[in-house]
Design a protein around this motif. Structure first.
Motif, short mmCIF file in Angstrom:
data_model
loop_
_atom_site.label_atom_id
_atom_site.label_comp_id
_atom_site.label_asym_id
_atom_site.label_seq_id
_atom_site.Cartn_x
_atom_site.Cartn_y
_atom_site.Cartn_z
N CYS A 1 -52.69 9.91 -14.47
CA CYS A 1 -52.51 8.83 -13.52
C CYS A 1 -53.54 8.35 -12.47
CB CYS A 1 -51.37 9.28 -12.66
SG CYS A 1 -50.98 8.18 -11.19
N TYR B 1 -53.75 7.39 -9.72
CA TYR B 1 -53.40 7.56 -8.28
C TYR B 1 -53.47 9.14 -8.17
CZ TYR B 1 -52.02 2.90 -7.52
OH TYR B 1 -52.11 1.49 -7.24
N CYS B 2 -52.74 9.92 -8.84
CA CYS B 2 -52.63 11.38 -8.42
C CYS B 2 -53.17 12.50 -9.79
CB CYS B 2 -51.29 11.76 -8.06
SG CYS B 2 -50.14 11.76 -9.64
N GLY C 1 -51.65 12.86 -12.51
CA GLY C 1 -50.61 13.37 -12.99
C GLY C 1 -50.27 12.89 -14.36
N CYS D 1 -45.90 7.21 -13.80
CA CYS D 1 -46.30 8.65 -13.76
C CYS D 1 -45.28 9.61 -13.05
CB CYS D 1 -47.20 8.37 -12.59
SG CYS D 1 -47.84 10.14 -11.83
N CYS E 1 -46.06 10.92 -9.14
CA CYS E 1 -45.91 10.00 -7.91
C CYS E 1 -45.14 8.68 -8.31
CB CYS E 1 -47.45 9.56 -7.41
SG CYS E 1 -48.42 8.55 -8.54
ZN LIG Z 1 -49.26 9.54 -10.26
#
Ligand SMILES: [Zn+2]
Length: 74
Positions: A12, A14-15, A17, A33, A36
Motif C-alpha cells: 500500500c 499509504y501505509c 500494508g 489495502c 487502511c
Molecule cells: Zn494501506
C-alpha cells in the motif's frame, strides 16, 4: 491461468500494508489495502474474455500508487 496467481501487488502506498485484489459481483475489479482501506477505482469488464485484463489493469494502477484513501487526513 488463475488471475490471482498471475498478478503481483505492491504494498500500500499509504501505509505499506498488503494489497488485496477484489472482484465485485462479477463485473469489475479493484485493489484494496487490508490495513487502511485505501483502494483503486473500479475496473469494469463486460465480457468474460476481458476479465483478466481488467484485473491486471487494477493491479497496475495500484502498483503505480494511484490509490484513493477512504479517509484523507487520518
Ligand atoms: Zn494501506
Amino acid at each position: 491461468m488463475d488471475i490471482y496467481e498471475g498478478i503481483e501487488l505492491a504494498d500500500c502506498p499509504y501505509c505499506g500494508g498488503a494489497g488485496l485484489l477484489e472482484e465485485e459481483n462479477g463485473w469489475c475489479w479493484y485493489v484494496m489495502c487490508m490495513d487502511c482501506g485505501a483502494q483503486t477505482t473500479q475496473f469494469e469488464y463486460r465480457r468474460a474474455e476481458d476479465r483478466s485484463a481488467a484485473a491486471e489493469k487494477a493491479a497496475m494502477i495500484w502498483n503505480m500508487g494511484k490509490v484513493v484513501s477512504p479517509s484523507p487526513g487520518e
